[in-house]
Design an enzyme around this catalytic site. Sequence first.
Site, short mmCIF file in Angstrom:
data_model
loop_
_atom_site.label_atom_id
_atom_site.label_comp_id
_atom_site.label_asym_id
_atom_site.label_seq_id
_atom_site.Cartn_x
_atom_site.Cartn_y
_atom_site.Cartn_z
N PRO A 1 -50.35 32.95 8.50
CA PRO A 1 -49.76 33.53 7.28
C PRO A 1 -50.78 34.05 6.29
CG PRO A 1 -49.66 31.14 7.22
CD PRO A 1 -50.15 31.49 8.59
N ASP B 1 -45.52 36.17 2.21
CA ASP B 1 -46.20 36.88 3.30
C ASP B 1 -46.11 38.38 3.03
OD1 ASP B 1 -46.89 34.63 4.83
OD2 ASP B 1 -44.91 34.57 5.78
N ASP C 1 -48.26 28.31 0.82
CA ASP C 1 -48.15 29.75 1.03
C ASP C 1 -46.68 30.11 1.19
OD1 ASP C 1 -48.39 32.39 1.66
OD2 ASP C 1 -49.65 32.12 3.42
N SER D 1 -53.85 22.51 -11.76
CA SER D 1 -53.54 21.34 -12.59
C SER D 1 -54.05 20.07 -11.94
CB SER D 1 -52.05 21.19 -12.86
OG SER D 1 -51.52 22.33 -13.49
#
Length: 807
Positions: free
Chosen positions: A468, A334, A331, A259
């Site tokens: 990660p 995991d 993030d 967006s």
Amino acid sequence: MRFLKTTGKVLLFLSLALGLGTWYWLRSLRPDYSTTLTLSELKAPVEVLYDDYGVPHIYAQNEEDMYQAFGFVHAQDRLFQMEVLRRLADGRLAEVFGEKALSSDRFFRTLSFRQQAKLTIDSLYNTQPDAPFVRAAKAYMKGVNQYIKQGKTPIEFTLAGIPKTEFTLEDMEIIVGYMGYTFVDAFRSEAIATLIQEKYGTAYLQDIMANWPAGEPRISTQAQETSTAQVTAAQALGHMANQLTTMESSLPAPPYHGSNGWAISGSKTKSGKPILSNDTHIAFAQPSVWYEAHLECPGFQFYGSFLAGTPTAAMGHSQHGGWGLTMFENDDADFFREKINPKDSNQVWSKGGWVPLQVREETIKVKDQPDQTLLVKRSPHGFLMNESMENLAKETQPVALWWVYHQFPSHHLESFYGLAHARDASEAGAAVSKLTAPGLNVMWADTAGNIAWWAAGKIPVRPAHVNPMLILDGASGADDPLGWLDFSQNPQILNPESGVLFTANNQPDDMGSGLVAGYYVPGNRANRIGQLLLTDKADWTEADVRKVINDVTSPSYVKTLQEILPVMQVEKLSPSAKNALQKLSAWKGEHLLSSVEPTIYYRLMYHVMKNLVRDELGKELFLAFEHNTNFKRNLAALLANDASPWWDNVLTPKTKETRKEILTLSLNEALTDLETQLGADPATWRWERVHTLEHKHPLGILPLVGRFFNVGPFPAPGGRETINNLDFYVDSTGNYPVVYGPALRRIVDFGNWEQARSVLPTGQSGYFFSKHYADQAELFVEGGSRPERMNRADVEKVMQGKLVLNP
């Protein structure tokens, strides 16, 4: 002979009568916009005025009546969309669509949205039954179910053989859960990153998986203004990523992608009040994702964009202020490689001992097939994803999904209810602070003159050694999250000195705790927005902002070409490739319908990407990798790195390919393909021939009648990571049907908040026989807009119907 003529006339008459009867029957199923109905449990009459675009304007005497009426009219326009979203999130599509939907059902049953919804209902709704947001949700559901009981049955239910059943609060929460899943890019990235790290090493990984390239724009904050087992786990997860890519392309409800959003301070606008702009990027489908409605009762006046099956708007504004959304892209998921007990497959090793898995049996009903059984297993880290995909359940290295969404009850309803009722930036910030997952950028502006941005969501604190983006070790506990940042440490800013704030899914600056890890997209859009907004202009209007939101130029691609074109070996280019090189050298980055250069550019980039990484990744992972955000954001730096190991083709060990050889080869291959696909005359390779937008309905696949449900296709301007972001897959076909883009384009000048401007990709109604099914489709493609009316006198001037709901 006379008999045959008579028989023919009779058959013709019967055919006409049948066709006319069918036509009248289909017309009779259209939503009722002008009638009087009784809704039990209303406390007072409610009026619903429909404007010239089918937007309901609901006038009630109290808030619960308002939400009950909204539930009724929302279901009247979008009941089938609600049903499809509920079934998709709940893993119940195969009941309707058969075996081809089984993989989707297995996957979403494993994500366990229903169980998470029960946790939310038990811990939030049942403990505070009189909270305003709970009362609003219950009233909305009451209205939805009243329509199900007494309203018309949408034609899709009849064609697909779906029974109408009532909705619950759990159904509402699982729809929110599906929205959250589509924001998680880790599914598509972490397997490939691990595979590259373990198989080829850090040099390969850094070139395409670096966190955030130096020099790329960040969102300003207040603080600144391998092992064999790893490879096996990565390969398994890589197969899942590829299956998900295939699955999502055929899902009957669209995933969310990105967006744009920005706010301009009143010090830089003609009205003297802030302007808020937002266009959410979501995969296109029909009906449109968002449903617009204007809600009023004493003390509350609000215009919003609503997701099917939910009572609170995801975006909207009142007379006090309003907000827009983009994806934070942090993030928040995991993957952990678990160690299974060789003597007991329902145990995993965790922090020094064997612990049992939680096991739940799910029965999936399949149309015209026997029921399927799925065992959903959960380790201390999360649900084992291997069980959710075909051919992966027997993998010896199961991978568990740890996801922020599964760690907390969902506060979405409470948060967005609070935003709709917020009177200033302080109240808005308090509402935003309750969000957990998915991560969202919330831009705020108000009539008091404030503009603000918060990166919302719970941000985990990971051990310092953890990357990660790689699959983590689940057995030792050393890679487990350590805790959570306080919301005050989330990236955010209030009233920046520049008078402008914007997000385009790019990396935020840190608040003193380091950069938040994430799958942030390339800085192309952010660069272009900054180029257009960060100027001395001090008289911005809605019309000026509309030009920005529709912009189709990408200066970033021009810089990429300036880097790679001079490297090519001109003497080894074909005549047509030499001509293309000249065209690309003069290109300014425009993606107009008449442009030829983008057709050449994306064909070239496909061959560059293919020749760069397919030899290392293989065909399957390359297909999943092409749309990877990390790859896209690091591609420009990789193309400029003459020393990158990726230039060498590992399949030709006796030859070391160079950057100039790969680039030259790629341009020659691209032009050969273009001439085969589009003909020998480059002047005819216009962008409109290969870049089209079609809005596909879940039943659009049906023979004969399916075409009546789809909308389009339309030739479309814009491109990949232009501000008008009409994105697509860059593949071997050379055709670029749009897969996602703006699900609305919305601009609010708070100097005239009663007349904001917006446009949907198709229309308000979910019924294909309604005049509001696709009455905005051409307006959308052309970059136009229409008003979001909040003044009753204005609404009455264009009123197309009046629905009265009595107790």
